[in-house]
Enzyme design. Structure first.
Site, PDB file in Angstrom:
ATOM      1  CD  GLU A  89      41.492   7.772 -44.309  1.00 23.57           C
ATOM      2  OE1 GLU A  89      40.661   8.371 -43.424  1.00 23.57           O
ATOM      3  OE2 GLU A  89      41.220   6.838 -44.873  1.00 23.57           O
ATOM      4  CD  GLU A 122      53.465   0.357 -26.234  1.00 22.55           C
ATOM      5  OE1 GLU A 122      52.870   0.091 -25.370  1.00 22.55           O
ATOM      6  OE2 GLU A 122      52.909  -0.069 -27.441  1.00 22.55           O
TER       7      GLU A 122
END
Length: 332
Positions: free
Chosen positions: A86, A117
Protein backbone atom coordinates in the site's frame (compact mmCIF):
# COMPACT_ATOMS: atom_id res chain seq x y z
CA UNK A 1 8.46 -36.07 9.62
CA UNK A 2 6.21 -33.66 11.52
CA UNK A 3 7.40 -32.20 14.81
CA UNK A 4 5.61 -30.45 17.63
CA UNK A 5 6.34 -27.27 19.56
CA UNK A 6 4.86 -25.95 22.78
CA UNK A 7 4.22 -22.23 22.47
CA UNK A 8 4.18 -20.26 25.71
CA UNK A 9 2.54 -16.91 25.01
CA UNK A 10 -0.53 -15.00 26.23
CA UNK A 11 -2.15 -15.55 22.83
CA UNK A 12 -2.18 -19.30 23.48
CA UNK A 13 -3.94 -19.02 26.84
CA UNK A 14 -7.65 -19.76 27.18
CA UNK A 15 -9.69 -16.59 27.74
CA UNK A 16 -11.83 -17.05 30.90
CA UNK A 17 -14.40 -14.56 29.67
CA UNK A 18 -15.21 -16.32 26.40
CA UNK A 19 -15.47 -19.99 27.35
CA UNK A 20 -19.22 -19.93 26.65
CA UNK A 21 -19.04 -17.93 23.45
CA UNK A 22 -20.39 -20.76 21.30
CA UNK A 23 -23.67 -20.73 23.26
CA UNK A 24 -24.32 -17.01 22.84
CA UNK A 25 -26.56 -15.26 20.37
CA UNK A 26 -24.96 -13.50 17.42
CA UNK A 27 -25.13 -10.01 18.88
CA UNK A 28 -23.57 -11.12 22.15
CA UNK A 29 -20.75 -12.88 20.26
CA UNK A 30 -20.04 -9.66 18.41
CA UNK A 31 -20.14 -7.65 21.62
CA UNK A 32 -17.54 -9.93 23.17
CA UNK A 33 -15.27 -9.66 20.14
CA UNK A 34 -15.70 -5.89 20.04
CA UNK A 35 -14.98 -5.51 23.76
CA UNK A 36 -11.70 -7.37 23.31
CA UNK A 37 -10.84 -5.34 20.21
CA UNK A 38 -11.21 -2.17 22.29
CA UNK A 39 -8.22 -3.29 24.38
CA UNK A 40 -5.83 -3.30 21.43
CA UNK A 41 -5.20 0.41 20.86
CA UNK A 42 -4.30 1.08 24.53
CA UNK A 43 -1.89 -1.88 24.39
CA UNK A 44 -0.26 -0.41 21.27
CA UNK A 45 0.05 2.95 23.03
CA UNK A 46 2.37 1.32 25.57
CA UNK A 47 5.00 0.60 22.90
CA UNK A 48 4.93 4.00 21.16
CA UNK A 49 8.29 5.14 22.63
CA UNK A 50 9.94 2.00 21.22
CA UNK A 51 8.14 2.53 17.92
CA UNK A 52 9.34 6.13 17.73
CA UNK A 53 12.94 4.96 18.14
CA UNK A 54 12.43 2.44 15.32
CA UNK A 55 10.93 5.11 13.05
CA UNK A 56 13.90 7.42 13.63
CA UNK A 57 16.39 4.63 12.96
CA UNK A 58 14.50 3.67 9.81
CA UNK A 59 14.38 7.23 8.46
CA UNK A 60 18.15 7.50 8.95
CA UNK A 61 18.67 4.19 7.16
CA UNK A 62 16.44 5.08 4.21
CA UNK A 63 18.06 8.48 3.79
CA UNK A 64 21.39 6.68 3.58
CA UNK A 65 20.09 4.38 0.83
CA UNK A 66 18.83 1.44 2.88
CA UNK A 67 15.77 -0.78 2.52
CA UNK A 68 13.10 -1.92 4.97
CA UNK A 69 12.48 -5.68 5.03
CA UNK A 70 9.35 -7.07 6.67
CA UNK A 71 9.49 -10.76 7.63
CA UNK A 72 6.58 -12.87 8.81
CA UNK A 73 4.49 -16.02 8.46
CA UNK A 74 0.75 -16.62 8.41
CA UNK A 75 -1.33 -13.63 9.47
CA UNK A 76 1.77 -11.65 10.42
CA UNK A 77 3.32 -12.17 7.00
CA UNK A 78 0.10 -11.30 5.18
CA UNK A 79 -0.19 -8.03 7.11
CA UNK A 80 3.41 -7.24 6.23
CA UNK A 81 2.72 -7.84 2.53
CA UNK A 82 -0.35 -5.59 2.72
CA UNK A 83 1.52 -2.73 4.38
CA UNK A 84 4.41 -2.83 1.91
CA UNK A 85 2.05 -3.02 -1.07
CA UNK A 86 0.00 0.00 0.00
CA UNK A 87 2.96 2.37 0.27
CA UNK A 88 3.33 2.71 -3.50
CA UNK A 89 -0.16 4.07 -4.31
CA UNK A 90 -0.45 6.04 -1.07
CA UNK A 91 2.97 7.69 -0.88
CA UNK A 92 4.58 6.86 -4.24
CA UNK A 93 7.28 5.01 -2.33
CA UNK A 94 9.90 3.73 -4.78
CA UNK A 95 9.63 0.01 -5.59
CA UNK A 96 11.94 -1.92 -3.33
CA UNK A 97 11.99 0.64 -0.53
CA UNK A 98 9.82 -1.65 1.61
CA UNK A 99 10.03 -5.37 0.84
CA UNK A 100 7.87 -8.05 2.48
CA UNK A 101 9.16 -11.62 2.91
CA UNK A 102 6.29 -14.00 3.63
CA UNK A 103 7.11 -17.58 4.65
CA UNK A 104 6.10 -19.83 1.76
CA UNK A 105 5.97 -16.99 -0.77
CA UNK A 106 2.90 -16.01 -2.83
CA UNK A 107 1.32 -19.47 -2.51
CA UNK A 108 1.10 -19.06 1.26
CA UNK A 109 -0.83 -15.80 0.99
CA UNK A 110 -4.03 -17.68 0.17
CA UNK A 111 -3.57 -20.96 2.00
CA UNK A 112 -1.28 -22.36 4.67
CA UNK A 113 1.84 -24.13 3.40
CA UNK A 114 2.98 -26.90 5.70
CA UNK A 115 6.07 -26.33 7.86
CA UNK A 116 7.34 -23.17 6.09
CA UNK A 117 7.15 -21.04 9.23
CA UNK A 118 9.23 -23.62 11.10
CA UNK A 119 12.14 -23.34 8.65
CA UNK A 120 14.80 -21.03 10.09
CA UNK A 121 17.14 -21.79 7.20
CA UNK A 122 14.55 -20.54 4.73
CA UNK A 123 14.27 -17.34 6.73
CA UNK A 124 18.03 -16.90 6.49
CA UNK A 125 17.99 -17.61 2.76
CA UNK A 126 15.18 -15.14 2.09
CA UNK A 127 17.17 -12.42 3.87
CA UNK A 128 20.39 -13.12 2.01
CA UNK A 129 19.69 -9.87 0.14
CA UNK A 130 19.93 -7.76 3.30
CA UNK A 131 22.75 -5.27 3.77
CA UNK A 132 24.28 -3.52 6.73
CA UNK A 133 22.39 -0.32 6.04
CA UNK A 134 18.96 -1.97 5.96
CA UNK A 135 16.20 -2.37 8.54
CA UNK A 136 14.64 -5.80 9.14
CA UNK A 137 11.30 -5.96 10.97
CA UNK A 138 10.21 -9.40 12.12
CA UNK A 139 6.54 -10.01 12.87
CA UNK A 140 5.42 -12.96 14.98
CA UNK A 141 2.54 -13.02 17.44
CA UNK A 142 4.15 -15.77 19.50
CA UNK A 143 7.61 -14.21 19.40
CA UNK A 144 9.23 -17.51 18.46
CA UNK A 145 8.55 -18.28 14.77
CA UNK A 146 11.72 -19.98 13.43
CA UNK A 147 11.38 -18.48 9.93
CA UNK A 148 11.44 -15.00 11.48
CA UNK A 149 14.24 -15.99 13.82
CA UNK A 150 16.42 -17.14 10.94
CA UNK A 151 15.78 -13.90 9.08
CA UNK A 152 16.62 -11.75 12.11
CA UNK A 153 19.77 -13.77 12.77
CA UNK A 154 20.93 -13.18 9.20
CA UNK A 155 20.14 -9.49 9.52
CA UNK A 156 22.14 -9.27 12.73
CA UNK A 157 25.13 -10.92 11.07
CA UNK A 158 24.97 -8.41 8.21
CA UNK A 159 24.83 -5.46 10.60
CA UNK A 160 21.28 -4.36 9.77
CA UNK A 161 18.96 -2.68 12.26
CA UNK A 162 16.53 -5.31 13.60
CA UNK A 163 13.08 -5.04 15.16
CA UNK A 164 10.52 -7.50 16.46
CA UNK A 165 6.76 -6.87 16.55
CA UNK A 166 5.01 -9.44 18.75
CA UNK A 167 2.09 -10.03 21.11
CA UNK A 168 4.29 -11.85 23.61
CA UNK A 169 5.76 -9.65 26.39
CA UNK A 170 8.66 -12.13 26.79
CA UNK A 171 9.44 -13.37 23.26
CA UNK A 172 12.19 -15.89 22.55
CA UNK A 173 13.44 -13.80 19.63
CA UNK A 174 13.93 -10.63 21.69
CA UNK A 175 17.68 -11.30 21.79
CA UNK A 176 17.82 -10.73 18.02
CA UNK A 177 16.03 -7.37 18.07
CA UNK A 178 17.53 -3.93 18.48
CA UNK A 179 13.97 -2.62 18.83
CA UNK A 180 11.36 -4.72 20.66
CA UNK A 181 7.68 -3.86 20.23
CA UNK A 182 5.85 -6.34 22.44
CA UNK A 183 2.15 -5.43 22.41
CA UNK A 184 0.51 -7.38 25.23
CA UNK A 185 -2.97 -8.07 23.82
CA UNK A 186 -3.60 -11.05 26.12
CA UNK A 187 -5.60 -14.20 25.35
CA UNK A 188 -7.66 -14.26 22.18
CA UNK A 189 -11.45 -14.60 22.05
CA UNK A 190 -10.87 -17.89 20.28
CA UNK A 191 -7.83 -19.51 21.89
CA UNK A 192 -4.71 -19.17 19.77
CA UNK A 193 -6.43 -17.32 16.90
CA UNK A 194 -3.86 -14.58 16.48
CA UNK A 195 -5.64 -13.16 13.43
CA UNK A 196 -7.78 -11.41 16.06
CA UNK A 197 -6.29 -9.04 18.68
CA UNK A 198 -2.66 -9.88 17.96
CA UNK A 199 -3.22 -9.34 14.23
CA UNK A 200 -5.06 -6.08 14.86
CA UNK A 201 -2.17 -4.86 17.01
CA UNK A 202 0.34 -5.71 14.29
CA UNK A 203 -1.78 -3.89 11.72
CA UNK A 204 -1.94 -0.78 13.94
CA UNK A 205 1.81 -0.86 14.57
CA UNK A 206 2.61 -1.28 10.87
CA UNK A 207 0.17 1.51 9.93
CA UNK A 208 1.78 3.88 12.41
CA UNK A 209 5.33 2.82 11.57
CA UNK A 210 5.19 3.18 7.78
CA UNK A 211 3.03 6.31 7.91
CA UNK A 212 5.39 8.04 10.34
CA UNK A 213 8.37 7.07 8.18
CA UNK A 214 6.70 8.51 5.08
CA UNK A 215 5.85 11.74 6.93
CA UNK A 216 9.41 12.11 8.14
CA UNK A 217 10.66 11.55 4.58
CA UNK A 218 8.55 14.45 3.33
CA UNK A 219 5.96 12.39 1.45
CA UNK A 220 3.10 14.36 2.98
CA UNK A 221 2.47 18.07 3.26
CA UNK A 222 0.36 18.98 6.28
CA UNK A 223 -1.95 15.95 6.51
CA UNK A 224 -2.28 15.61 2.74
CA UNK A 225 -0.99 12.77 0.56
CA UNK A 226 0.93 14.92 -1.88
CA UNK A 227 2.76 11.90 -3.29
CA UNK A 228 -0.40 9.89 -3.99
CA UNK A 229 -0.37 7.97 -7.29
CA UNK A 230 -3.63 8.58 -9.21
CA UNK A 231 -4.28 5.07 -10.52
CA UNK A 232 -8.08 5.28 -10.71
CA UNK A 233 -10.93 7.78 -11.05
CA UNK A 234 -11.31 8.21 -7.29
CA UNK A 235 -7.64 9.03 -6.83
CA UNK A 236 -7.59 11.37 -9.83
CA UNK A 237 -10.42 13.29 -8.20
CA UNK A 238 -8.55 13.22 -4.90
CA UNK A 239 -5.48 14.80 -6.53
CA UNK A 240 -7.56 17.79 -7.63
CA UNK A 241 -9.20 18.05 -4.22
CA UNK A 242 -5.86 17.86 -2.40
CA UNK A 243 -4.46 20.60 -4.60
CA UNK A 244 -7.48 22.83 -3.96
CA UNK A 245 -7.48 22.22 -0.21
CA UNK A 246 -3.76 22.83 0.11
CA UNK A 247 -3.57 25.94 -2.03
CA UNK A 248 -6.99 27.55 -1.94
CA UNK A 249 -7.12 27.42 -5.75
CA UNK A 250 -10.41 26.87 -7.53
CA UNK A 251 -10.92 23.82 -9.72
CA UNK A 252 -9.92 25.60 -12.92
CA UNK A 253 -6.67 26.85 -11.40
CA UNK A 254 -5.92 23.44 -9.90
CA UNK A 255 -6.43 21.62 -13.18
CA UNK A 256 -4.34 24.21 -15.05
CA UNK A 257 -1.48 23.72 -12.57
CA UNK A 258 -1.69 19.96 -12.99
CA UNK A 259 -1.64 20.34 -16.75
CA UNK A 260 1.44 22.54 -16.51
CA UNK A 261 3.24 19.89 -14.43
CA UNK A 262 2.15 16.87 -16.45
CA UNK A 263 -0.29 15.76 -13.77
CA UNK A 264 2.28 15.75 -10.96
CA UNK A 265 0.78 16.95 -7.71
CA UNK A 266 3.86 18.14 -5.81
CA UNK A 267 5.21 20.56 -8.43
CA UNK A 268 1.66 21.77 -9.07
CA UNK A 269 1.32 22.56 -5.38
CA UNK A 270 4.62 24.45 -5.26
CA UNK A 271 3.63 26.28 -8.47
CA UNK A 272 0.37 27.48 -6.93
CA UNK A 273 1.63 28.28 -3.45
CA UNK A 274 4.85 30.03 -4.46
CA UNK A 275 3.73 31.61 -7.73
CA UNK A 276 6.57 30.03 -9.71
CA UNK A 277 6.58 28.17 -13.00
CA UNK A 278 6.61 24.39 -13.35
CA UNK A 279 10.34 24.15 -14.07
CA UNK A 280 11.23 26.18 -10.97
CA UNK A 281 8.86 24.11 -8.85
CA UNK A 282 10.40 20.86 -10.08
CA UNK A 283 13.93 22.12 -9.55
CA UNK A 284 13.14 23.22 -6.00
CA UNK A 285 11.63 19.83 -5.17
CA UNK A 286 14.59 17.99 -6.66
CA UNK A 287 17.01 20.10 -4.62
CA UNK A 288 15.05 19.40 -1.43
CA UNK A 289 14.65 15.63 -1.80
CA UNK A 290 11.00 15.97 -2.75
CA UNK A 291 9.91 17.83 0.38
CA UNK A 292 7.18 20.35 -0.45
CA UNK A 293 7.80 22.27 2.77
CA UNK A 294 11.51 22.71 2.06
CA UNK A 295 10.90 23.48 -1.60
CA UNK A 296 8.49 26.24 -0.63
CA UNK A 297 11.02 27.65 1.80
CA UNK A 298 13.69 27.55 -0.91
CA UNK A 299 11.60 29.55 -3.39
CA UNK A 300 10.23 31.95 -0.79
CA UNK A 301 6.76 30.47 -0.42
CA UNK A 302 7.12 29.56 3.25
CA UNK A 303 9.79 31.47 5.18
CA UNK A 304 11.49 29.18 7.69
CA UNK A 305 12.13 32.17 9.95
CA UNK A 306 11.17 35.86 10.00
CA UNK A 307 12.29 37.18 6.64
CA UNK A 308 14.81 39.97 6.25
CA UNK A 309 13.72 43.20 4.58
CA UNK A 310 15.46 42.18 1.36
CA UNK A 311 13.86 38.75 1.38
CA UNK A 312 10.46 40.24 2.09
CA UNK A 313 10.82 42.61 -0.86
CA UNK A 314 11.82 39.74 -3.15
CA UNK A 315 8.88 37.65 -2.00
CA UNK A 316 6.49 40.52 -2.54
CA UNK A 317 7.37 40.55 -6.24
CA UNK A 318 5.83 37.08 -6.60
CA UNK A 319 2.20 36.07 -6.44
CA UNK A 320 2.32 33.91 -3.34
CA UNK A 321 -0.85 32.40 -1.94
CA UNK A 322 -1.49 32.82 1.78
CA UNK A 323 -1.22 29.45 3.51
CA UNK A 324 -3.96 28.07 5.70
CA UNK A 325 -1.36 25.82 7.27
CA UNK A 326 2.40 25.95 7.56
CA UNK A 327 3.77 22.46 8.32
CA UNK A 328 5.88 22.27 11.44
CA UNK A 329 8.20 19.66 12.85
CA UNK A 330 10.70 17.70 10.80
CA UNK A 331 10.41 18.85 7.19
CA UNK A 332 12.46 15.85 6.05
Amino acid sequence: MSTEATVIAPTEERHPGTVGIDALGTLDVLRLVNAEDALVAPAVAEVLPALAALVDATVDALRAGGTVHYVGAGTSGRLAVLDAAELLPTFNAPPGLFVAHHAGGPEALLRAVENVEDDADRGRADLDVVGGGDVVVGLTASGRTPFVGGALAMARERGAVTALITANPHPELAVLADHLLAVDTGPEVITGSTRLKAGTAQKLVLNAFSTAVMIRLGRTWSNLMVDVVATNAKLRGRVVRILREASGADETEARAALEATGGELKPALVLLLAGVDAATARAALAAQDGSVARALTAVGGVPAAPASAAASAAAASRTIRPLAHVPTGDLA
